[in-house]
Structures are given as C-alpha cells and as structure tokens.
Scaffold this active site. Structure first.
Site, short mmCIF file in Angstrom:
data_model
loop_
_atom_site.label_atom_id
_atom_site.label_comp_id
_atom_site.label_asym_id
_atom_site.label_seq_id
_atom_site.Cartn_x
_atom_site.Cartn_y
_atom_site.Cartn_z
N ASP A 252 37.31 -51.11 53.07
CA ASP A 252 36.62 -51.00 51.87
C ASP A 252 37.44 -50.88 50.82
O ASP A 252 36.94 -50.62 49.63
CB ASP A 252 35.46 -50.05 51.89
N LYS B 257 30.59 -46.52 45.75
CA LYS B 257 30.22 -47.60 45.72
C LYS B 257 28.77 -47.37 46.62
O LYS B 257 28.58 -46.74 47.35
CB LYS B 257 31.02 -48.56 46.64
#
Ligand code: C5P
Length: 287
Positions: free
Chosen positions: A137, A10
């Site tokens: 995350d 990401k």
C-alpha cells in the site's frame, strides 16, 4: 536537519481480488481514497549512525521491523547517503491493523521527508517503486488522492477526484490479519465483486451517490468472525443516511460516506456510544 509532515490514512472505496500470483501475492483491483485522519511524522537527521523509532506505542515495533525504519533503510540504500543518525518520531492517530493503511502511510511519509531533507528530488515514480519494496500500500500513499490500484497495489492510475464527502469511520475492537484474510480468498469462488468500472464512471460524472451505492469489498464475504458486528455498523451508518457503507481493506474498520455534516455527526455520535475508535473525517485530494 529536522522535518515534520502528516501521513494520511486511506480507505478502499472498492476492493476486488482478481487472481493469485505465482509468488503467493494477489492481483488486486481496488479504488483507494485519502482521508484527513493522519499520523504526524517527525524526522531528525544528525551526524552519526543508526535508525531510531519512537511511536510511543508499546505494541508497535521500535526496531528494524517498523515500516518507518524499513523506509529509511530503503532510502539510504538507494541514494547511498551515509553517516547520519536518523530519529523518527511518530505521533499515532490512525488505528493499527484497521485497514486504514496506517503503517504504509508512515513509510511513504518517511520516504518523502528524507527526499526533502537530503534534496534528492527522487520524484513520485521513483518513490513509488522504492515504497513497493517494503509494502503493497506504500506506493498509493506517496501521492494519494483518488486512485485505482492494480497488481500487488503498485500499478496506479489517477482517477477523477471523488466529490468531497464526510467519512465516518468505526473500528470494532477485533482486528483482522491481512495474510489470514488473503488465505481465505478463493478467486474462482468469489460470487459477488465490486462494479469497479461503474465507480470509475460515477467519479467521472461527479456522482457521489453513484460511487457510494457501488462500494464493495470482497473481504467482507470471507471474514472468519465478526461479520455480524461489521453488518451492525453498516446498518447504523445507513440508518443515519450514509450514502453507502463498507469495510475498508482487510478490516476491521467500516466507513460510511456522507454529503451532509449533520447526518455524519449523528452517525458518529451513535456509533461512539458502542465503539471506542470512531472518527468523523473527510476525503482529501492528493497530498
Ligand atoms: O505487502 P504487505 O506487507 O502490505 O502485505 C501483507 C501481506 O498481505 C502479504 O504478506 C501477503 O500475504 C498479503 N498480500 C497479498 N496480495 C497483495 C497484497 C498483500 O497476498 N496484493
């Protein structure tokens, strides 16, 4: 029983630290985006016991401290499934300690693979809650795409998917410690913050330039060292016509967004002359 899947990295399009919570964690407001850089995770479950990790990298833990092992333990703890020996092989392509969520995405991928192998059908929400028990995350990486994350990172809002962009990534040779950088943040003293709502509006308008122009990461302002290198990489990206450039997560990777492959290739080529870890990838929708 054996399954292989890709675990995608990401980038943080924006990252704001809003406040410090009583437990020491920080309240975030960050827009995250999945990109096509990926690790490959293979899991084989056979009758027996134990969780075994093979990443082929000596600097990564191969024991229970590896986030992939934590994911497997969390899965077995929740489902009560027992009596299997779990062999997890990770082909690492995502640089570690780079702000690219490499560990978290491996953890999320392990949850999704085990959910498939054992046909437990936990679904996105339960997997996100489970992921949050071992990494901030991880919940984002369960579904990925374009999302706003708040709280520790576990409160997720689906956003309008980003218009397709080429992403040039460059990780300088130094790494940043996430807890250390959070330690430097004094929320009441942050002078500049990302225009998160402006980015959300630009996403709704399908305005990639408007998104890229507003990208901002508050961690860049508290870097104890390496700020000059980060700025040099950003300048190289902008000089090569990136629509915007910013550091991702707690660094040290910097990325630029491009709407033109040739310009992205030029930027990638120029950065590759000075930095070993450079990649030209693209944004991808939710996985
Ligand atoms: O949850 P995770 O293990 O990814 O977090 C690593 C470290 O980053 C935490 O130990 C904490 O110091 C810091 N952190 C934080 N606030 C967050 C996420 C992480 O302070 N929202």
């Amino acid at each position: 029983m054996k399954e292989t899947s890709l675990a995608y990295a990401k980038i943080n399009i924006s990252l704001d630290v809003v406040s410090k919570m009583l437990d020491g964690y920080h309240n975030l407001r960050t827009i995250m985006q999945t990109i096509s850089l990926s690790d490959e995770v293979t899991i084989e479950c056979t009758p027996g016991k134990g969780i075994y990790i093979d990443s082929g990298k000596s600097y990564l833990p191969s024991d229970e401290n590896n986030i992939a092992a934590k994911a497997a333990r969390a899965f077995y703890g929740l489902t009560g499934i027992d009596g299997y020996s779990t062999h997890i092989k990770i082909k690492k392509n995502i640089p570690v300690c780079a702000g690219l969520g490499g560990g978290s995405t491996d953890g999320a991928c392990v949850l999704k693979i085990l959910d498939k192998i054992f046909e437990t059908k936990l679904g996105r929400k339960k997997l996100e809650v489970l992921g949050n028990t071992f990494g901030s995350d991880v919940p984002f990486s369960i579904d990925g795409g374009t999302k706003l994350a708040e709280g520790r990172g576990e409160i997720l809002f689906d956003l309008e998917p980003i218009p397709h962009a080429y992403v040039v990534l460059c990780k300088p040779s130094f790494s940043c410690s996430t807890p250390e950088l959070f330690g430097y943040i004094k929320c009441e003293k942050i002078r500049a913050r990302p225009d998160t709502d402006g980015i959300i509006k630009a996403l709704e308008d399908r305005d990639l330039g408007g998104v890229a122009r507003r990208m901002y990461n508050v961690f860049e302002d508290v870097l104890p060292n390496g700020k000059q290198t980060i700025d040099e990489i950003k300048s190289t990206l902008i000089d090569n016509y990136a629509l915007g450039a910013v550091m991702t997560g707690s660094g040290s990777t910097v990325f630029g967004l491009f709407d033109n492959i040739t310009k992205a290739q030029d930027a990638h080529k120029e950065l590759s002359e000075n930095y070993r870890d450079c990649f030209l990838v693209e944004t991808i929708p939710n996985t």
